[in-house]
Design a protein around this motif. Structure first.
Motif, PDB file in Angstrom:
ATOM      1  N   ALA A 103       1.111  -1.388  -0.099  1.00  0.00           N
ATOM      2  CA  ALA A 103       0.217  -0.063   0.171  1.00  0.00           C
ATOM      3  C   ALA A 103       1.003   1.283  -0.125  1.00  0.00           C
ATOM      4  CB  ALA A 103      -0.985  -0.173   1.297  1.00  0.00           C
ATOM      5  N   TRP A 104       2.062   1.238   0.736  1.00  0.00           N
ATOM      6  CA  TRP A 104       2.821   2.305   0.897  1.00  0.00           C
ATOM      7  C   TRP A 104       3.629   2.457  -0.406  1.00  0.00           C
ATOM      8  CZ3 TRP A 104       8.077   3.445   0.059  1.00  0.00           C
ATOM      9  CH2 TRP A 104       8.646   4.639   0.782  1.00  0.00           C
TER      10      TRP A 104
ATOM     11  N   GLU B 279       0.988   4.125  -2.870  1.00  0.00           N
ATOM     12  CA  GLU B 279       0.837   5.553  -2.388  1.00  0.00           C
ATOM     13  C   GLU B 279       1.808   6.271  -2.859  1.00  0.00           C
ATOM     14  OE1 GLU B 279      -2.157   6.540  -1.725  1.00  0.00           O
ATOM     15  OE2 GLU B 279      -1.897   8.481  -0.579  1.00  0.00           O
TER      16      GLU B 279
ATOM     17  N   TYR C 230       3.198  10.811  -4.412  1.00  0.00           N
ATOM     18  CA  TYR C 230       4.284  11.682  -4.007  1.00  0.00           C
ATOM     19  C   TYR C 230       5.607  11.652  -4.747  1.00  0.00           C
ATOM     20  CZ  TYR C 230       1.307  11.932   0.088  1.00  0.00           C
ATOM     21  OH  TYR C 230       0.313  11.991   0.995  1.00  0.00           O
TER      22      TYR C 230
ATOM     23  N   ARG D  67      13.831  11.101   1.044  1.00  0.00           N
ATOM     24  CA  ARG D  67      13.244  11.144   2.395  1.00  0.00           C
ATOM     25  C   ARG D  67      12.454   9.873   2.750  1.00  0.00           C
ATOM     26  NH1 ARG D  67       8.236  13.722   2.638  1.00  0.00           N
ATOM     27  NH2 ARG D  67       7.903  15.097   0.569  1.00  0.00           N
TER      28      ARG D  67
ATOM     29  N   THR E 198      -5.857  -0.970   5.967  1.00  0.00           N
ATOM     30  CA  THR E 198      -4.258  -0.494   5.933  1.00  0.00           C
ATOM     31  C   THR E 198      -4.052   0.278   4.873  1.00  0.00           C
ATOM     32  OG1 THR E 198      -4.103  -3.044   6.580  1.00  0.00           O
ATOM     33  CG2 THR E 198      -2.146  -1.906   5.591  1.00  0.00           C
ATOM     34  N   GLU E 199      -4.716   0.441   3.743  1.00  0.00           N
ATOM     35  CA  GLU E 199      -4.605   1.427   2.680  1.00  0.00           C
ATOM     36  C   GLU E 199      -4.959   2.587   3.258  1.00  0.00           C
ATOM     37  OE1 GLU E 199      -5.625  -1.872  -0.809  1.00  0.00           O
ATOM     38  OE2 GLU E 199      -5.407   0.191  -1.267  1.00  0.00           O
TER      39      GLU E 199
ATOM     40  N   VAL F  70      -2.154   3.896   5.689  1.00  0.00           N
ATOM     41  CA  VAL F  70      -0.758   4.221   4.984  1.00  0.00           C
ATOM     42  C   VAL F  70      -1.087   5.868   4.345  1.00  0.00           C
ATOM     43  CG1 VAL F  70       0.614   3.653   2.862  1.00  0.00           C
ATOM     44  CG2 VAL F  70      -0.197   2.047   4.445  1.00  0.00           C
ATOM     45  N   LYS F  71      -2.286   5.943   3.545  1.00  0.00           N
ATOM     46  CA  LYS F  71      -2.500   7.310   3.075  1.00  0.00           C
ATOM     47  C   LYS F  71      -2.524   8.250   4.192  1.00  0.00           C
ATOM     48  CE  LYS F  71      -5.702   6.303  -0.499  1.00  0.00           C
ATOM     49  NZ  LYS F  71      -5.084   6.596  -1.786  1.00  0.00           N
TER      50      LYS F  71
ATOM     51  N   ASN G 201      -0.689   8.335   6.900  1.00  0.00           N
ATOM     52  CA  ASN G 201       0.476   8.463   7.717  1.00  0.00           C
ATOM     53  C   ASN G 201       1.278   9.362   6.667  1.00  0.00           C
ATOM     54  OD1 ASN G 201       0.127   7.023  10.340  1.00  0.00           O
ATOM     55  ND2 ASN G 201       0.680   5.227   9.109  1.00  0.00           N
ATOM     56  N   LEU G 202       1.122   8.975   5.405  1.00  0.00           N
ATOM     57  CA  LEU G 202       1.964   9.721   4.254  1.00  0.00           C
ATOM     58  C   LEU G 202       1.650  11.104   4.308  1.00  0.00           C
ATOM     59  CD1 LEU G 202       2.576   7.026   1.596  1.00  0.00           C
ATOM     60  CD2 LEU G 202       4.485   8.482   2.574  1.00  0.00           C
ATOM     61  N   ALA G 203       0.292  11.405   4.324  1.00  0.00           N
ATOM     62  CA  ALA G 203      -0.170  12.607   4.213  1.00  0.00           C
ATOM     63  C   ALA G 203       0.327  13.520   5.287  1.00  0.00           C
ATOM     64  CB  ALA G 203      -1.771  12.911   4.207  1.00  0.00           C
TER      65      ALA G 203
ATOM     66  N   ASN H 149       3.860  13.939   5.113  1.00  0.00           N
ATOM     67  CA  ASN H 149       4.207  15.165   3.972  1.00  0.00           C
ATOM     68  C   ASN H 149       3.831  16.441   4.382  1.00  0.00           C
ATOM     69  OD1 ASN H 149       4.994  15.232   1.043  1.00  0.00           O
ATOM     70  ND2 ASN H 149       2.846  15.972   0.701  1.00  0.00           N
TER      71      ASN H 149
ATOM     72  N   LYS I 270      12.150   8.507  11.058  1.00  0.00           N
ATOM     73  CA  LYS I 270      11.236   7.342  10.879  1.00  0.00           C
ATOM     74  C   LYS I 270       9.735   7.952  10.901  1.00  0.00           C
ATOM     75  CE  LYS I 270      11.710   4.261  14.098  1.00  0.00           C
ATOM     76  NZ  LYS I 270      11.729   3.189  15.031  1.00  0.00           N
TER      77      LYS I 270
ATOM     78  N   SER J  98       9.088   9.254   7.513  1.00  0.00           N
ATOM     79  CA  SER J  98       9.055   8.532   6.307  1.00  0.00           C
ATOM     80  C   SER J  98       7.735   8.025   5.795  1.00  0.00           C
ATOM     81  CB  SER J  98       9.965   7.225   6.693  1.00  0.00           C
ATOM     82  OG  SER J  98       9.022   6.107   7.644  1.00  0.00           O
TER      83      SER J  98
ATOM     84  N   SER K  28       6.058   5.763   6.198  1.00  0.00           N
ATOM     85  CA  SER K  28       5.839   4.215   6.609  1.00  0.00           C
ATOM     86  C   SER K  28       5.408   3.865   8.136  1.00  0.00           C
ATOM     87  CB  SER K  28       6.983   3.305   5.903  1.00  0.00           C
ATOM     88  OG  SER K  28       8.197   3.672   6.709  1.00  0.00           O
TER      89      SER K  28
ATOM     90  N   ASN L 111       3.760   3.923  11.553  1.00  0.00           N
ATOM     91  CA  ASN L 111       2.269   4.183  11.895  1.00  0.00           C
ATOM     92  C   ASN L 111       2.268   5.024  13.166  1.00  0.00           C
ATOM     93  OD1 ASN L 111       1.382   2.679  10.478  1.00  0.00           O
ATOM     94  ND2 ASN L 111       1.091   0.682  11.770  1.00  0.00           N
TER      95      ASN L 111
END
Lengths: 180, 124
Positions: A57-58, A61, A66, A71, B19-20, B23-24, B26-28, B31, B60, B63, B65, B67
């Motif tokens: 999933a990572w 995404e 992105y 990084r 999970t998806e 992940v979205k 965490n990344l958002a 970022n 970390k 990153s 990734s 949680n």
């Protein structure tokens, strides 16, 4: 491990193109088209389905939203030594040789991030020690990833692999073979 | 060169929507924090100092990734002085309309079911 290496396309997303490699032992006669990355998926989905889901999933995404920014990747360093390879530059193109890894929790997937738009996915496993060199699970994958990174960079130097689409993708001959 | 969809195919067959989404998210968040740090010319080390964490821990966190826990997010919000997550407000709407005659008369008409006749424009 010796063998014949070929590149395999995994998937294109809006911002990242993913590839992997297939390795065929020179002594084998069967023509396996399963890449290292697919073997990694097949292996991990048996017992680490959730962690695998998280990684994939990572990867998706990053690919969609992105780009493969530096990084987002973790460098596995051993006390300051550059593990694997020093950075190379071919002309002014952003070619990187890194010990990049994508890692939620302790499931490691080793890869070679070429630039923000192209990543070569290798394999990995569950890391159970502080460094990959100390971990029996990931050490072989880590060593292999480093070797493959050298080979791929060499292929770039020899123009067997080359940038296309303004560094958004790579191309190579369908019958390109590299050697481990 | 053959084009594949190996990752998407696997996610379609085996993926978990929770999970998806995790992940979205965490990344958002990672970022967003990264953009704020860039705007303020802060690096991971500077941010680590603000958070009283180690640089590697901060890397970390950012990153995408990792949680992130609610506690971690709040720590970052306090350190940066910005909200990273907004909870949508539930609004109650009050409608205003014109009532002819006295309020008492109209209230009676309403309760006796004459409201729609009185206010044809609003009859459904």
């Amino acid at each position: 491990m010796n063998g014949i290496v070929s590149l395999k396309h995994i998937e294109d997303y809006k911002k990242v193109c993913y590839y992997s490699v297939c390795i065929k032992d020179e002594s084998e006669f069967n023509d396996s088209s399963e890449s290292l990355f697919e073997a990694f998926i097949r292996e991990q989905e048996k017992t680490e389905n959730e962690k695998l889901n998280h990684i994939l999933a990572w990867v998706k995404e990053i690919g969609d939203q992105y780009g493969a920014k530096e990084r987002f990747f973790r460098h596995e360093q051993n006390q300051g030594e550059a593990m694997g390879l020093p950075p190379n530059k071919i002309g002014s193109e952003p070619v990187y040789t890194e010990d990049g890894e994508i890692s939620p929790n302790n499931l490691r997937l080793y890869c070679h991030r070429l630039n923000d738009n192209v990543v070569i996915l290798f394999s990995g496993g569950l890391k159970t020690a502080d460094t990959p060199q100390e971990c029996p699970n990931v050490k072989p994958h880590f060593k292999l990833a480093n070797k493959l990174t050298v080979i791929i960079d060499e292929a770039f130097k020899n123009k067997d692999i080359f940038w296309v689409d303004e560094f958004n993708d790579i191309d190579y001959s369908d019958d390109l073979t590299l050697y481990l | 060169m053959k084009k594949n969809n190996i990752i998407s195919n696997w996610l379609k067959e085996n993926g978990n929507i929770e999970t998806e989404m995790l992940v979205k998210r965490n990344l958002a968040i990672a970022n967003k924090v990264r953009n704020i740090l860039n705007d303020r010319n802060l690096n991971d080390g500077d941010f680590a100092e603000l958070l009283e964490k180690t640089r590697s821990e901060v890397s970390k966190w950012l990153s995408g990734s990792h949680n992130l826990t609610q506690k971690s997010i709040i720590k970052m919000e306090i350190a940066l002085g910005v909200k990273l997550i907004y909870i949508e407000q539930v609004h109650k709407y009050v409608y205003l309309g014109k009532i002819e005659g006295s309020l008492k008369e109209e209230a009676k008409k309403y309760s006796e079911g004459d409201y729609k006749k009185t206010m044809p424009a609003y009859a459904s």
